[in-house]
Design a protein around this motif. Structure first.
Motif, PDB file in Angstrom:
ATOM      1  N   THR A 184       8.694  -7.137   9.157  1.00 38.80           N
ATOM      2  CA  THR A 184       7.706  -8.078   9.694  1.00 38.80           C
ATOM      3  C   THR A 184       6.426  -7.345  10.077  1.00 38.80           C
ATOM      4  O   THR A 184       6.484  -6.207  10.542  1.00 38.80           O
ATOM      5  N   PRO A 185       5.256  -8.009   9.909  1.00 35.55           N
ATOM      6  CA  PRO A 185       4.037  -7.470  10.516  1.00 35.55           C
ATOM      7  C   PRO A 185       4.005  -7.950  11.974  1.00 35.55           C
ATOM      8  O   PRO A 185       4.722  -8.892  12.329  1.00 35.55           O
ATOM      9  N   THR A 186       3.210  -7.314  12.819  1.00 36.19           N
ATOM     10  CA  THR A 186       3.174  -7.655  14.247  1.00 36.19           C
ATOM     11  C   THR A 186       3.057  -9.156  14.492  1.00 36.19           C
ATOM     12  O   THR A 186       3.778  -9.724  15.303  1.00 36.19           O
ATOM     13  N   MET A 187       2.126  -9.807  13.783  1.00 37.50           N
ATOM     14  CA  MET A 187       1.818 -11.207  14.067  1.00 37.50           C
ATOM     15  C   MET A 187       2.326 -12.188  13.016  1.00 37.50           C
ATOM     16  O   MET A 187       2.073 -13.382  13.106  1.00 37.50           O
TER      17      MET A 187
ATOM     18  N   ALA B 287      -0.162  -1.792   8.495  1.00 37.96           N
ATOM     19  CA  ALA B 287      -0.492  -2.630   7.332  1.00 37.96           C
ATOM     20  C   ALA B 287      -1.512  -1.941   6.427  1.00 37.96           C
ATOM     21  O   ALA B 287      -1.587  -2.210   5.227  1.00 37.96           O
ATOM     22  N   SER B 288      -2.294  -1.015   7.005  1.00 41.43           N
ATOM     23  CA  SER B 288      -3.313  -0.305   6.214  1.00 41.43           C
ATOM     24  C   SER B 288      -2.711   0.800   5.340  1.00 41.43           C
ATOM     25  O   SER B 288      -3.376   1.351   4.470  1.00 41.43           O
ATOM     26  N   PHE B 289      -1.434   1.130   5.560  1.00 41.94           N
ATOM     27  CA  PHE B 289      -0.770   2.138   4.726  1.00 41.94           C
ATOM     28  C   PHE B 289      -0.647   1.611   3.301  1.00 41.94           C
ATOM     29  O   PHE B 289      -0.594   0.397   3.083  1.00 41.94           O
ATOM     30  N   SER B 290      -0.547   2.523   2.354  1.00 40.32           N
ATOM     31  CA  SER B 290      -0.316   2.107   0.969  1.00 40.32           C
ATOM     32  C   SER B 290       1.143   1.653   0.843  1.00 40.32           C
ATOM     33  O   SER B 290       1.990   1.991   1.676  1.00 40.32           O
ATOM     34  N   GLU B 291       1.430   0.906  -0.225  1.00 36.66           N
ATOM     35  CA  GLU B 291       2.820   0.458  -0.451  1.00 36.66           C
ATOM     36  C   GLU B 291       3.752   1.660  -0.602  1.00 36.66           C
ATOM     37  O   GLU B 291       4.889   1.643  -0.137  1.00 36.66           O
ATOM     38  N   GLU B 292       3.231   2.720  -1.247  1.00 36.67           N
ATOM     39  CA  GLU B 292       4.056   3.922  -1.460  1.00 36.67           C
ATOM     40  C   GLU B 292       4.415   4.582  -0.122  1.00 36.67           C
ATOM     41  O   GLU B 292       5.549   5.010   0.085  1.00 36.67           O
ATOM     42  N   GLN B 293       3.423   4.652   0.782  1.00 34.62           N
ATOM     43  CA  GLN B 293       3.668   5.280   2.084  1.00 34.62           C
ATOM     44  C   GLN B 293       4.706   4.480   2.888  1.00 34.62           C
ATOM     45  O   GLN B 293       5.623   5.044   3.476  1.00 34.62           O
ATOM     46  N   LEU B 294       4.540   3.158   2.882  1.00 29.20           N
ATOM     47  CA  LEU B 294       5.492   2.304   3.605  1.00 29.20           C
ATOM     48  C   LEU B 294       6.885   2.406   2.985  1.00 29.20           C
ATOM     49  O   LEU B 294       7.896   2.464   3.695  1.00 29.20           O
ATOM     50  N   ALA B 295       6.937   2.444   1.651  1.00 33.83           N
ATOM     51  CA  ALA B 295       8.233   2.538   0.949  1.00 33.83           C
ATOM     52  C   ALA B 295       8.935   3.858   1.295  1.00 33.83           C
ATOM     53  O   ALA B 295      10.139   3.885   1.559  1.00 33.83           O
ATOM     54  N   ASP B 296       8.169   4.970   1.316  1.00 33.56           N
ATOM     55  CA  ASP B 296       8.733   6.287   1.682  1.00 33.56           C
ATOM     56  C   ASP B 296       9.307   6.251   3.101  1.00 33.56           C
ATOM     57  O   ASP B 296      10.415   6.713   3.349  1.00 33.56           O
TER      58      ASP B 296
ATOM     59  N   PHE C 161      -6.650  -7.009  13.548  1.00 36.18           N
ATOM     60  CA  PHE C 161      -6.387  -5.588  13.827  1.00 36.18           C
ATOM     61  C   PHE C 161      -5.383  -5.058  12.809  1.00 36.18           C
ATOM     62  O   PHE C 161      -4.808  -5.836  12.034  1.00 36.18           O
ATOM     63  N   ASP C 162      -5.204  -3.732  12.808  1.00 33.55           N
ATOM     64  CA  ASP C 162      -4.277  -3.100  11.857  1.00 33.55           C
ATOM     65  C   ASP C 162      -2.843  -3.285  12.369  1.00 33.55           C
ATOM     66  O   ASP C 162      -2.387  -2.559  13.239  1.00 33.55           O
ATOM     67  N   GLU C 163      -2.163  -4.288  11.829  1.00 36.10           N
ATOM     68  CA  GLU C 163      -0.833  -4.626  12.339  1.00 36.10           C
ATOM     69  C   GLU C 163       0.200  -3.539  12.036  1.00 36.10           C
ATOM     70  O   GLU C 163       0.112  -2.840  11.031  1.00 36.10           O
ATOM     71  N   THR C 164       1.171  -3.444  12.911  1.00 41.70           N
ATOM     72  CA  THR C 164       2.303  -2.536  12.696  1.00 41.70           C
ATOM     73  C   THR C 164       3.332  -3.263  11.832  1.00 41.70           C
ATOM     74  O   THR C 164       3.578  -4.450  12.022  1.00 41.70           O
ATOM     75  N   ILE C 165       3.890  -2.544  10.870  1.00 42.01           N
ATOM     76  CA  ILE C 165       4.981  -3.113  10.068  1.00 42.01           C
ATOM     77  C   ILE C 165       6.285  -2.620  10.692  1.00 42.01           C
ATOM     78  O   ILE C 165       6.467  -1.415  10.879  1.00 42.01           O
ATOM     79  N   GLU C 166       7.150  -3.567  11.031  1.00 47.34           N
ATOM     80  CA  GLU C 166       8.394  -3.205  11.718  1.00 47.34           C
ATOM     81  C   GLU C 166       9.613  -3.543  10.866  1.00 47.34           C
ATOM     82  O   GLU C 166       9.587  -4.508  10.108  1.00 47.34           O
TER      83      GLU C 166
END
Length: 229
Positions: A215-218, A178-187, A37-42
């Motif tokens: 961390t990713p969810t799993m 996790a499906s976000f781009s690196e740029e989106q996560l970095a922002d 599944f699309d894990e959440t990055i926390e």
């Protein structure tokens, strides 16, 4: 704690002795998200605060520029014009007194965030025992006790997240999927960290950011260089 095969395999990619630069950490944490599944990055931020002192309690909210990737259900306690305003703003549920038994007796909790106008806090206060432990109690610091229900609902739907110290003085918040781009996560990550730095209590002596881990969810955690902020 025993971890599954995927976790163990993923963990081999992380150098436990190293703290990574933010962009490096984000790139790596995306690769560690291998669940179906699309894990959440926390983000998990260990602070030097002592939450037992009221002046060192950190609590607030910030709108992540790219949202959290999760659709959020909003319940608004309001009446009169504010009831209509909340409905027009796109709140999923709007009500007042009549919702008390539904939540208290029937255990209805099909919502993620609760907003209330100040004149409804007397009603909402009666739900303290149910909403409090779940972190759902409206709070002025988080912008969820307000007369501007349109802004509150819009911000939450746009990706507003709350942050607060837990009992061990750590802040845990999602910064995207996790499906976000690196740029989106970095922002999103930078926006969160900027808000936390601003929220540093003036009474705190010594180090504010003890450690920052993504961390990713799993999956396993990746330590981030705290000097980058």
């Amino acid at each position: 704690m025993k971890h599954g095969k995927k976790y163990v395999e993923s963990a081999k990619n992380v150098d436990r002795t190293k703290t990574y630069e933010p962009n490096e950490a984000i790139s790596l944490v995306k690769k560690l998200a291998v669940a179906k599944f699309d894990e959440t990055i926390e983000a998990h931020v260990r602070t030097g605060c002592d939450g037992r002192h009221a002046e060192q309690q950190i609590r607030g909210a910030v709108v992540l520029p790219h949202g959290t990737g999760k659709s959020v259900k909003v319940l608004v306690f309001a009446k009169g014009d504010k009831y209509d305003e909340a409905t027009a703003a796109g709140a999923d549920f709007v009500g007042g007194e009549e919702l008390i038994p539904k939540i208290q007796n029937d255990g209805w909790l099909d919502f993620d965030v609760v907003v209330a106008t100040p004149d409804m806090m007397g009603v909402v206060g009666r739900l303290g025992r149910v909403l409090g432990p779940k972190g759902l109690m409206p709070n002025p610091k988080a912008g969820t006790v307000t007369m501007d229900v349109t802004k509150a609902v819009n911000d939450i739907k746009a990706g507003k997240i709350e942050y607060r110290l837990d009992k061990t003085n750590i802040i845990h918040v999602p910064i995207g999927k996790a499906s976000f781009s690196e740029e989106q996560l970095a922002d999103n990550f930078q926006t969160l960290m900027d808000a936390l730095i601003k929220a540093r209590p003036s009474s705190l002596k010594g180090t504010f950011l003890k450690s920052v881990t993504l961390t990713p969810t799993m999956g396993p955690g990746v330590k981030v260089n705290t000097l980058a902020f």
